[in-house]
Design an enzyme around this catalytic site. Structure first.
Site, mmCIF file in Angstrom:
data_model
loop_
_atom_site.group_PDB
_atom_site.id
_atom_site.type_symbol
_atom_site.label_atom_id
_atom_site.label_comp_id
_atom_site.label_asym_id
_atom_site.label_seq_id
_atom_site.Cartn_x
_atom_site.Cartn_y
_atom_site.Cartn_z
ATOM 1 N N TYR A 134 22.391 38.889 -5.413
ATOM 2 C CA TYR A 134 23.416 38.767 -6.455
ATOM 3 C C TYR A 134 22.866 38.033 -7.679
ATOM 4 O O TYR A 134 21.906 37.255 -7.587
ATOM 5 C CB TYR A 134 24.650 38.034 -5.917
ATOM 6 C CG TYR A 134 24.452 36.552 -5.663
ATOM 7 C CD1 TYR A 134 24.694 35.611 -6.668
ATOM 8 C CD2 TYR A 134 24.044 36.088 -4.417
ATOM 9 C CE1 TYR A 134 24.525 34.255 -6.432
ATOM 10 C CE2 TYR A 134 23.884 34.745 -4.176
ATOM 11 C CZ TYR A 134 24.124 33.822 -5.191
ATOM 12 O OH TYR A 134 23.948 32.472 -4.953
ATOM 13 N N CYS A 135 23.489 38.304 -8.822
ATOM 14 C CA CYS A 135 23.173 37.623 -10.080
ATOM 15 C C CYS A 135 24.438 37.644 -10.935
ATOM 16 O O CYS A 135 25.487 38.116 -10.499
ATOM 17 C CB CYS A 135 21.993 38.275 -10.788
ATOM 18 S SG CYS A 135 22.192 40.054 -11.089
ATOM 19 N N THR A 136 24.358 37.157 -12.153
ATOM 20 C CA THR A 136 25.555 36.975 -12.975
ATOM 21 C C THR A 136 26.253 38.277 -13.291
ATOM 22 O O THR A 136 27.464 38.437 -13.077
ATOM 23 C CB THR A 136 25.202 36.241 -14.283
ATOM 24 O OG1 THR A 136 24.515 35.028 -13.971
ATOM 25 C CG2 THR A 136 26.466 35.927 -15.079
ATOM 26 N N CYS A 185 19.489 41.998 -10.385
ATOM 27 C CA CYS A 185 19.423 42.481 -8.998
ATOM 28 C C CYS A 185 18.973 43.934 -8.936
ATOM 29 O O CYS A 185 18.134 44.303 -8.103
ATOM 30 C CB CYS A 185 20.793 42.336 -8.339
ATOM 31 S SG CYS A 185 21.336 40.638 -8.146
ATOM 32 N N ILE A 190 28.455 38.446 -10.292
ATOM 33 C CA ILE A 190 29.343 37.351 -9.900
ATOM 34 C C ILE A 190 30.628 37.360 -10.714
ATOM 35 O O ILE A 190 31.714 37.104 -10.193
ATOM 36 C CB ILE A 190 28.627 35.997 -10.074
ATOM 37 C CG1 ILE A 190 27.307 35.994 -9.326
ATOM 38 C CG2 ILE A 190 29.517 34.849 -9.596
ATOM 39 C CD1 ILE A 190 26.386 34.853 -9.705
#
Length: 507
Positions: free
Chosen positions: A281-283, A288, A310
């Protein structure tokens, strides 16, 4: 050309700092490098001056030249938001738009020029980062909602970007200092670049999961032995992260391993079965998607990414399985995890103290107290370390990350005890004698080396704090074990006495 204007609550009126009225703010040694529209505000006995640079869209503090940091004044608005809307109206709605789309673009440079021309022709004003390359687009920008959505629709209607997925977030004003609409060979900063990765091929990327499916899977991650991988900078993890995700070993995503050796993979994946499930996961999702293509080339076959990142998860599912807040790369710097039900999700305005920005780690100076978000940069211009601190340490160290920085010779910036971004250093030290002051304290070591040395010292300090906490825990466990042994021995003695009293007498 210098003009002053005041809020309705301020009584100072004048045409210049020198000829202002009796109640106006006076600033000694003030030097203006370019035409500015300035707003003064007499909110305390201290003389304050807020400068809004309409040329760049950012706001800077202009200070008298000094060698020690001054406390940056609090404002009635959310103090951690650096850029503010230059003009406000109850009818105006501001927003932030995020999207990325991985697709082959034949001539990205030409496309950029076409988009610039379209914006100018339509008279639209947006600010932020909009990057195009031969592999797609990555955009985070904001402005008046009408303008930002108009450009988003323009992109969405183009055949290249069919199926574009974007998110819109309300904002209290302009959250980006200027517009960077340009061609960029790499949409994200990755060591070695992105050109050799098949990121535009969906089959080469990890399997995307919608927030609801992600929530269900991460709730079972521990029992199913799923590796939860955070593909972000380490300071983003400090602000908030999913439960079970280790802190990235790399300070910034650019340092994430992409080598050809077997060991050139993130620390949490070393020794992991390549067929075992991995949740990345990433912002927003792009890091990703990009990095999953590299991990697939390393033999990992069972990977999942969070669709929309996220931000999308917190909006759809709330803070379940999330610890802390979310770091964002705009004037907000951090947003609360409970945005699903928070009132600010609709209004975009967070009143002071209305919603707590909870950090996922304790104060990075004292190591014990509760840290306050957003992050802040060290007031020492040669350090500029990004860190999280508690209220007491922010005051004690006057906006610096350590005691060493408090005695640095080039403390030219105000202490941002409420967090937030600094402007360029020139905005904090303008005027005669600038060169002499800025040269003070320079050495052949270089800024990068100085920051690396201080960063290493902070890591050693944090490691020592962790070691001390572990020792205290171990001592506590040992004490509890000894107590249990004493209690067990006491019970055995009691049972022996009771057994002897009940034994029948022999004839």
């Amino acid at each position: 050309m210098l003009s002053l204007k005041c809020h309705s609550s301020c009584h100072g009126v004048g045409t210049s700092a020198r000829s202002a009225g009796s109640n106006a703010v006076l600033l000694p040694q003030l030097w203006i490098a370019r035409p500015l529209t300035m707003t003064c505000c007499q909110t305390s006995p201290l003389k304050l001056l807020h400068c809004e640079d309409y040329h760049s869209g950012s706001r800077h503090r202009v200070l008298s030249l000094c060698a020690q940091p001054q406390r940056e004044p609090e404002s009635s608005a959310a103090s951690h938001s650096l850029p503010e809307a230059t003009e406000r109206s109850s009818q105006q709605e501001w927003c932030i738009v995020n999207f990325y789309h991985l697709v082959d673009i034949p001539d990205a440079t030409k496309l950029v020029e076409e988009h610039k021309a379209w914006l100018q022709q339509q008279g639209l004003s947006v600010q932020g980062r909009i990057y195009y390359s031969e592999q797609g687009v990555n955009a985070q920008f904001g402005g008046l909602k009408e303008h930002a959505l108009a450009y988003t629709k323009f992109v969405e209607e183009q055949p290249l970007f069919k199926g574009l997925r974007y998110s819109v977030w309300p904002a209290s004003g302009q959250m980006f200092p200027k517009l960077r609409l340009k061609y960029k060979p790499n949409l994200i900063s990755l060591a070695g670049g992105m050109s050799g990765l098949p990121i535009t091929d969906p089959a080469s990327r990890a399997t995307p999961l919608e927030p609801a499916a992600w929530k269900q899977m991460i709730s079972q991650a521990l029992e199913r032995k799923v590796t939860v991988l955070d593909i972000r900078n380490d300071y983003e993890w400090d602000a908030g992260h999913f439960v079970g995700a280790e802190r990235p070993a790399e300070e910034v995503f650019h340092e994430t391993p992409v080598g050809e050796e077997d060991a050139d993979i993130p620390q949490p994946l070393r020794g992991v079965d390549k067929d075992a499930p991995i949740m990345m996961y990433c912002t927003g999702g792009i890091r990703c998607d990009v990095y999953s293509t590299f991990l697939k080339s390393k033999g990992f076959t069972n990977m999942y990414t969070l669709e929309g990142g996220i931000q999308n998860y917190l909006r759809e599912e709330g803070p379940d399985h999330w610890n802390g807040s979310l770091y964002v790369f705009d004037g907000r710097m951090a947003i609360p995890a409970g945005i699903k039900s928070a009132s600010c999700a609709e209004s975009g305005v967070v009143a002071d103290g209305a919603i707590e920005l909870k950090a996922a780690v304790p104060c990075q100076i004292c190591g014990t107290a509760v840290a306050q978000l957003p992050h802040m940069n060290c007031a020492n211009i040669d350090c500029n370390e990004l860190f999280i601190a508690c209220a007491d340490c922010k005051t004690k160290y006057n906006g610096c990350c350590c005691s060493q920085c408090m005695t640095a010779p080039r403390l030219l910036r105000p202490a941002k005890v409420s967090g937030g971004y600094y402007g360029q250093w020139g905005n904090y030290a303008e005027g005669e004698g600038l060169g002499q002051v800025m040269a003070t304290g320079r050495s052949r070591e270089g800024r990068v080396a100085r920051r690396a040395r201080r960063r290493e010292a902070m890591k050693e300090k944090r490691a020592k704090q962790i070691e001390e906490r572990n020792m205290r825990k171990q001592m506590m466990r040992q004490a509890m074990a000894q107590l249990e042994q004493l209690e067990q021995a006491q019970q055995e003695k009691t049972q022996e006495r009771e057994g002897g009293a009940q034994e029948p007498a022999r004839v």
